[in-house]
Enzyme design. Structure first.
Site, PDB file in Angstrom:
ATOM      1  N   ASP A  41      -7.224  -6.394   3.934  1.00  0.00           N
ATOM      2  CA  ASP A  41      -6.566  -5.086   4.034  1.00  0.00           C
ATOM      3  C   ASP A  41      -6.609  -4.563   5.468  1.00  0.00           C
ATOM      4  O   ASP A  41      -7.687  -4.329   6.014  1.00  0.00           O
ATOM      5  CB  ASP A  41      -7.297  -4.119   3.083  1.00  0.00           C
ATOM      6  CG  ASP A  41      -6.623  -2.758   2.987  1.00  0.00           C
ATOM      7  OD1 ASP A  41      -5.541  -2.571   3.568  1.00  0.00           O
ATOM      8  OD2 ASP A  41      -7.210  -1.888   2.310  1.00  0.00           O
TER       9      ASP A  41
ATOM     10  N   HIS B 234      -8.421   1.393  -4.151  1.00  0.00           N
ATOM     11  CA  HIS B 234      -9.387   1.199  -3.063  1.00  0.00           C
ATOM     12  C   HIS B 234     -10.021   2.543  -2.732  1.00  0.00           C
ATOM     13  O   HIS B 234      -9.380   3.402  -2.125  1.00  0.00           O
ATOM     14  CB  HIS B 234      -8.624   0.608  -1.862  1.00  0.00           C
ATOM     15  CG  HIS B 234      -9.449   0.404  -0.647  1.00  0.00           C
ATOM     16  ND1 HIS B 234      -8.880   0.148   0.600  1.00  0.00           N
ATOM     17  CD2 HIS B 234     -10.793   0.394  -0.439  1.00  0.00           C
ATOM     18  CE1 HIS B 234      -9.834   0.007   1.495  1.00  0.00           C
ATOM     19  NE2 HIS B 234     -11.006   0.166   0.901  1.00  0.00           N
TER      20      HIS B 234
ATOM     21  N   MET C  25     -12.185   4.832  -0.700  1.00  0.00           N
ATOM     22  CA  MET C  25     -12.888   5.064   0.566  1.00  0.00           C
ATOM     23  C   MET C  25     -13.527   6.440   0.471  1.00  0.00           C
ATOM     24  O   MET C  25     -13.139   7.391   1.158  1.00  0.00           O
ATOM     25  CB  MET C  25     -11.884   4.966   1.731  1.00  0.00           C
ATOM     26  CG  MET C  25     -11.457   3.525   1.990  1.00  0.00           C
ATOM     27  SD  MET C  25      -9.899   3.403   2.893  1.00  0.00           S
ATOM     28  CE  MET C  25      -8.754   3.515   1.532  1.00  0.00           C
TER      29      MET C  25
ATOM     30  N   MET D 107     -12.051  -5.605   4.980  1.00  0.00           N
ATOM     31  CA  MET D 107     -11.282  -4.711   5.847  1.00  0.00           C
ATOM     32  C   MET D 107     -11.033  -5.414   7.174  1.00  0.00           C
ATOM     33  O   MET D 107     -11.978  -5.809   7.865  1.00  0.00           O
ATOM     34  CB  MET D 107     -12.031  -3.406   6.100  1.00  0.00           C
ATOM     35  CG  MET D 107     -12.080  -2.427   4.932  1.00  0.00           C
ATOM     36  SD  MET D 107     -10.501  -2.033   4.138  1.00  0.00           S
ATOM     37  CE  MET D 107      -9.525  -1.423   5.517  1.00  0.00           C
TER      38      MET D 107
ATOM     39  N   HIS E  51      -1.300  -1.271  -4.234  1.00  0.00           N
ATOM     40  CA  HIS E  51      -2.573  -0.881  -3.613  1.00  0.00           C
ATOM     41  C   HIS E  51      -2.596   0.636  -3.399  1.00  0.00           C
ATOM     42  O   HIS E  51      -1.685   1.206  -2.800  1.00  0.00           O
ATOM     43  CB  HIS E  51      -2.714  -1.620  -2.277  1.00  0.00           C
ATOM     44  CG  HIS E  51      -4.049  -1.461  -1.627  1.00  0.00           C
ATOM     45  ND1 HIS E  51      -5.175  -2.157  -2.022  1.00  0.00           N
ATOM     46  CD2 HIS E  51      -4.444  -0.676  -0.585  1.00  0.00           C
ATOM     47  CE1 HIS E  51      -6.193  -1.830  -1.250  1.00  0.00           C
ATOM     48  NE2 HIS E  51      -5.790  -0.913  -0.377  1.00  0.00           N
TER      49      HIS E  51
ATOM     50  N   ASP F 107      -4.790   3.742  -1.884  1.00  0.00           N
ATOM     51  CA  ASP F 107      -5.871   4.091  -0.960  1.00  0.00           C
ATOM     52  C   ASP F 107      -6.338   5.519  -1.171  1.00  0.00           C
ATOM     53  O   ASP F 107      -5.628   6.469  -0.839  1.00  0.00           O
ATOM     54  CB  ASP F 107      -5.376   3.941   0.482  1.00  0.00           C
ATOM     55  CG  ASP F 107      -5.221   2.490   0.882  1.00  0.00           C
ATOM     56  OD1 ASP F 107      -6.215   1.744   0.755  1.00  0.00           O
ATOM     57  OD2 ASP F 107      -4.124   2.102   1.322  1.00  0.00           O
TER      58      ASP F 107
ATOM     59  N   SER G 236       0.841  -1.204   0.000  1.00  0.00           N
ATOM     60  CA  SER G 236       0.000   0.000   0.000  1.00  0.00           C
ATOM     61  C   SER G 236       0.871   1.248   0.000  1.00  0.00           C
ATOM     62  O   SER G 236       1.647   1.489   0.922  1.00  0.00           O
ATOM     63  CB  SER G 236      -0.907   0.010   1.230  1.00  0.00           C
ATOM     64  OG  SER G 236      -1.542   1.276   1.292  1.00  0.00           O
TER      65      SER G 236
ATOM     66  N   MET H  13      -8.906   8.383  -0.103  1.00  0.00           N
ATOM     67  CA  MET H  13      -9.755   8.747   1.050  1.00  0.00           C
ATOM     68  C   MET H  13     -10.257  10.179   0.894  1.00  0.00           C
ATOM     69  O   MET H  13      -9.478  11.062   0.517  1.00  0.00           O
ATOM     70  CB  MET H  13      -8.949   8.648   2.338  1.00  0.00           C
ATOM     71  CG  MET H  13      -8.325   7.285   2.571  1.00  0.00           C
ATOM     72  SD  MET H  13      -7.371   7.296   4.092  1.00  0.00           S
ATOM     73  CE  MET H  13      -6.748   5.613   4.102  1.00  0.00           C
TER      74      MET H  13
HETATM   75  C1  DX5 Z   1      -6.629   1.568   5.525  1.00  0.00           C
HETATM   76  C2  DX5 Z   1      -6.181   1.289   4.119  1.00  0.00           C
HETATM   77  C3  DX5 Z   1      -5.110   0.270   4.058  1.00  0.00           C
HETATM   78  C4  DX5 Z   1      -3.814   0.675   4.708  1.00  0.00           C
HETATM   79  C5  DX5 Z   1      -3.183  -0.579   5.249  1.00  0.00           C
HETATM   80  O1  DX5 Z   1      -7.761   2.364   5.501  1.00  0.00           O
HETATM   81  O2  DX5 Z   1      -7.269   0.804   3.354  1.00  0.00           O
HETATM   82  O3  DX5 Z   1      -4.870  -0.144   2.727  1.00  0.00           O
HETATM   83  O4  DX5 Z   1      -2.920   1.325   3.848  1.00  0.00           O
HETATM   84  O5  DX5 Z   1      -2.084  -0.243   6.027  1.00  0.00           O
HETATM   85  P1  DX5 Z   1      -1.436  -1.280   7.029  1.00  0.00           P
HETATM   86  O6  DX5 Z   1      -1.005  -2.472   6.222  1.00  0.00           O
HETATM   87  O7  DX5 Z   1      -0.297  -0.514   7.610  1.00  0.00           O
HETATM   88  O8  DX5 Z   1      -2.478  -1.648   8.048  1.00  0.00           O
HETATM   89 ZN    ZN Z   2      -6.747  -0.105   1.349  1.00  0.00          ZN
END
Ligand code: DX5
Ligand code: ZN
Length: 215
Positions: free
Chosen positions: A175, A66, A68, A137, A33, A35, A8, A37
């Site tokens: 994840d 991903h 969010m 998750m 990956h 993320d 990620s 947000m």
């Molecule tokens: C959290 C993200 C994850 C995050 C995981 O909201 O969706 O993808 O980057 O990070 P680690 O592996 O450090 O928990």
């Molecule tokens: Zn993620």
């Protein structure tokens, strides 16, 4: 099938995005990956299509995106144009999830749906046959570096049953809080793809950390 590692980018040093992407490119990780947000669906804000577009020329690895964000339908075209290969939306963020999934596929991307820790596997019953991926998750989304929630294992068992029952080909991705101590167990419970943020970029040797998660 051997499992897939998706480092990620959220856990990388943002002043060195190029080297982070190049490291993943040269590693045994098959996916990257990403993320996204929005500060509404989750408390944090990360990055969007502009950053994804900027790093796209640096690697051919699968961009596992991903989202969010609330109402992701508004941005499907933007993420396609940025170079996303796979777009995962949250079940909790979509009023018309079936329509959203069809729109992602119509935009020629793979479609995934993610469930927060409290959302039951049963909510996928009438959509799993249409999905390329289900993202479970194993922390509450919003931040990297959180503690893995143990209930994830039983959720994976139930997801595997549902997938078989519905004849779905969806990959199962986990994840949050994934690392050396739990990755084998997750694969044994049916995980096909493991997201790893801090357990890769938070170490002195991210390349070796990726290889270790594939052993
Ligand atoms: C959290 C993200 C994850 C995050 C995981 O909201 O969706 O993808 O980057 O990070 P680690 O592996 O450090 O928990
Ligand atoms: Zn993620």
């Amino acid at each position: 099938m051997a499992h897939i590692i998706a480092p990620s980018l959220l856990a990388a040093d943002f002043t060195e995005l190029r080297s982070a992407v190049q490291l993943v490119d040269e590693s045994q990780a098959q996916w990257l990956h990403l993320d996204v947000m929005d500060g509404v669906f989750v408390p944090n804000i990360s990055f969007g299509p502009a950053i994804i577009k900027a790093i796209r020329p640096l690697t051919k690895k699968v961009f596992d995106t991903h989202l969010m964000i609330v109402d992701p339908d508004r941005y499907i075209t933007a993420f396609k144009e940025a170079g996303a290969d796979l777009l995962t939306v949250h079940e909790e963020a979509c009023t018309h999830l079936h329509r959203t999934v069809q729109a992602i596929k119509a935009a020629r991307m793979k479609a995934g749906v993610s469930l927060n820790p409290h959302t039951p596997i049963g909510s996928l019953e009438d959509i799993i046959a249409d999905l390329d991926l289900v993202l479970i998750m194993s922390v509450n989304p919003g931040f990297g570096g959180q503690k893995f929630i143990e209930n994830t294992y039983s959720k994976l068992d139930r997801l595997r049953d549902l997938r078989a029952q519905k004849g779905s080909n969806a990959l199962i991705e986990v994840d949050g809080g994934v690392g050396a101590v739990n990755y084998r167990n997750l694969v044994e419970h049916g995980a096909d793809v493991l997201v790893a943020g801090n357990s890769v970029f938070g170490t002195d040797d991210p390349m070796a950390a990726i290889s270790a998660l594939l052993k």
